[in-house]
Design a protein around this motif. Structure first.
Motif, mmCIF file in Angstrom:
data_model
loop_
_atom_site.group_PDB
_atom_site.id
_atom_site.type_symbol
_atom_site.label_atom_id
_atom_site.label_comp_id
_atom_site.label_asym_id
_atom_site.label_seq_id
_atom_site.Cartn_x
_atom_site.Cartn_y
_atom_site.Cartn_z
ATOM 1 N N LEU A 16 1.002 -1.435 -0.024
ATOM 2 C CA LEU A 16 -0.287 0.303 0.168
ATOM 3 C C LEU A 16 0.993 1.336 0.668
ATOM 4 N N SER A 17 1.931 1.022 0.844
ATOM 5 C CA SER A 17 2.839 2.589 0.972
ATOM 6 C C SER A 17 3.610 2.861 0.179
ATOM 7 N N ALA A 18 3.737 1.776 -0.652
ATOM 8 C CA ALA A 18 4.743 1.519 -2.035
ATOM 9 C C ALA A 18 4.634 2.083 -3.194
ATOM 10 N N LEU A 40 0.704 1.748 -3.846
ATOM 11 C CA LEU A 40 -1.032 2.642 -4.282
ATOM 12 C C LEU A 40 -0.562 3.428 -3.446
ATOM 13 N N ALA A 41 0.717 4.626 -2.739
ATOM 14 C CA ALA A 41 -0.082 5.949 -2.309
ATOM 15 C C ALA A 41 0.597 7.100 -3.021
ATOM 16 N N PRO A 42 1.651 6.313 -4.148
ATOM 17 C CA PRO A 42 2.416 6.911 -5.523
ATOM 18 C C PRO A 42 0.981 7.716 -5.836
ATOM 19 N N ILE A 43 0.398 6.593 -6.084
ATOM 20 C CA ILE A 43 -0.986 6.839 -7.575
ATOM 21 C C ILE A 43 -1.776 7.770 -6.663
ATOM 22 N N ALA A 44 -2.420 7.394 -5.379
ATOM 23 C CA ALA A 44 -2.617 8.009 -4.648
ATOM 24 C C ALA A 44 -2.887 9.320 -3.979
ATOM 25 N N ARG A 45 -1.550 10.014 -4.638
ATOM 26 C CA ARG A 45 -0.676 10.958 -4.388
ATOM 27 C C ARG A 45 -1.706 12.037 -5.651
ATOM 28 N N GLY A 102 -2.192 1.129 6.478
ATOM 29 C CA GLY A 102 -1.371 1.126 5.198
ATOM 30 C C GLY A 102 -0.595 2.297 4.376
ATOM 31 N N LEU A 103 -1.803 3.424 4.184
ATOM 32 C CA LEU A 103 -0.990 4.487 3.597
ATOM 33 C C LEU A 103 -1.512 6.073 4.351
ATOM 34 N N ASP A 104 -1.385 5.743 6.080
ATOM 35 C CA ASP A 104 -0.762 6.184 7.164
ATOM 36 C C ASP A 104 -1.787 7.014 6.848
ATOM 37 N N ALA A 105 -3.050 7.154 6.737
ATOM 38 C CA ALA A 105 -4.104 8.025 6.469
ATOM 39 C C ALA A 105 -4.280 8.927 7.660
#
Ligand code: ASP
Ligand code: MG
Length: 454
Positions: free
Chosen positions: A163-165, A167-172, A208-211
């Protein structure tokens, strides 16, 4: 970044999905990741047609699948080839199941996962039509689980890493839309997290995304001071601790399953309950720390259809092993025990199912006298001030104004004071207690105008 989870009823129709798009649009600057359930009753329908297929009803199962497709396309709008392809695969699965005549947990997961696979595709497409820069992601690429099909548990380190490696870059950059409920094993086999698992997914993905926040959008205004199915007198609880929310959930407050918030608790991420039909209502905020409150309790929860079992054995005077022997019987019949009270020679307990009651009673009667009372109810007063408020039990029982109390339990969790009464007294008891403890409200914690919606 925030996670926004929308349940089945929030995405059940074109109009509902468009409402969701508007809500997401209004929060774009917080970088929402959107987690969706299957549309409406899709999961139930998929499970039902899978059973039909293995029980010899192939034609009927295919007809139901066609009806599901029609509903999905009618409400989902023009969605292109991927949705068509999913329904072709589903038809093949149904044919395969009817030939095999056997429904394994693994194939149940394969079928039911299509609900969220479809809804995430459709919602992402409608978001784009509404002008959002949305992209669908497949949660099976991020939520890695063990192989316990239909009840899989996430493997947290692997999942959080993905999730952090990844998905997070896409979600940003874009609005990611991902299906809840589903995951996959490390070997890539589709799994599900258990019915109602999309809230759990939202919590896992948020952790996982540290939301900064996890929002659970439903069709109620939040948690209420009492169950609207019992009495329509409740007020909205604006803020509540994780511990208190879990107590409420154990006692059947339909809003949230307690285990779903665990990943969020561990990372200290607040969880909000919000109403997608009334997005202006601020909902209920569930936080890790205790919530200071001028009222003794945050809410009254209850459970109906309880059976009390009263067990008494004079042979047990000064003997040991009595409790073990009793609980072994319930264990053998995999029947969970909810509340327990004891004295030297007797034990009373409650169960919420009569399924194995007869054989349980037969075994218990081999060593004890047993009496049973059906149609009982548990009332559970929830609040983390209970252990430190003087005279609180006295006030509770005084408020009950003579209603007969059959069992009392307090102290085990410090968060609840529970007792058993006859089911027919429940509504009256809840109204009396609500009157006594929720007439004068701490405005920081309760919204007096808030009530159940929809
Ligand atoms: N669609 C799944 C179910 O109906 C998961 C969920 O809705 O949370 O159980
Ligand atoms: Mg749900």
């Amino acid at each position: 970044m925030i996670v926004m989870k929308f349940g089945g009823s929030s995405v059940e129709s074109a109009a509902a999905i468009d409402r969701v798009a508007a809500i997401v649009k209004s929060r774009l600057e917080r970088h929402p990741v959107v987690v969706v359930s299957a549309m409406g009753k899709t999961t139930n329908r998929l499970l039902a047609l899978a059973r039909q297929a293995v029980e010899g009803g192939r034609a009927a199962a295919l007809a139901d699948l066609a009806a599901l497709k029609q509903y999905t396309l009618a409400e989902g709008g023009p969605v292109g080839g991927a949705v068509e392809a999913h329904f072709r695969e589903l038809a093949e699965l149904v044919q395969g199941l009817s030939v095999l005549g056997e429904l394994t947990p693994r194939s149940i997961d394969a079928i039911s996962a299509y609900g969220e696979r479809l809804s995430s595709l459709i919602v992402a497409e409608r978001f784009r039509a509404a002008g959002l820069d949305a992209v669908q992601a497949d949660s099976r690429d991020y939520v890695i689980t063990d192989g316990r099909h239909t009840q899989a548990a996430p493997l947290y380190p692997e999942t959080y890493e993905l999730l952090s490696a990844r998905l997070a870059p896409i979600a940003r950059e874009r609005v990611v839309v991902v299906g809840g409920f589903i995951g996959s094993t490390a070997a890539g086999v589709t799994t599900t997290l258990g019915r109602g698992g999309s809230d759990f997914s939202a919590s896992i993905i948020g952790a996982g995304l540290d939301a900064e926040e996890i929002q659970i959008w439903t069709d109620v205004d939040g948690m209420l001071t009492c169950d609207p199915r019992i009495a329509e007198v409740g007020h909205r609880v604006k803020i509540i601790s994780f511990g208190e929310a879990a107590e409420l959930a154990y006692f059947g407050a339909k809003v949230l399953h307690p285990s779903t918030v665990l990943p969020a608790v561990e990372k200290n991420i607040p969880v909000l309950i919000l109403n997608s039909r009334r997005p202006e209502v601020e909902g209920t905020r569930i936080v890790a720390e205790t919530v200071a409150c001028g009222n003794a309790f945050k809410a009254i929860a209850c459970k109906q259809g309880i059976v009390s079992v009263h067990i008494r054995s004079l042979r047990m005077l000064m003997a040991h092993g009595f409790l073990r022997r009793i609980f072994e019987v319930f264990d053998r019949y995999t029947t969970p025990v909810d509340m327990v009270t004891t004295s030297e020679v007797s034990v009373s307990l409650t169960i919420d199912t009569v399924q194995n009651l007869d054989p349980i009673l037969t075994e218990l009667r081999e060593f004890a006298d047993v009496a049973v009372e059906q149609d009982q109810a548990i009332v559970c007063m929830v609040g983390d001030n209970i252990g430190t408020t003087r005279g609180i039990a006295g006030r509770v029982f005084q408020a009950m104004n003579g209603i007969n109390i059959r069992m009392i339990s307090q102290g085990a969790s410090n968060l609840n004071l529970s007792f058993v009464i006859a089911g027919r007294d429940l509504k009256h008891a809840v109204e009396l207690l609500h009157q006594a403890f929720f007439s004068d409200l701490d405005p920081a914690v309760f919204d007096p105008k808030g009530s159940a919606a929809a």
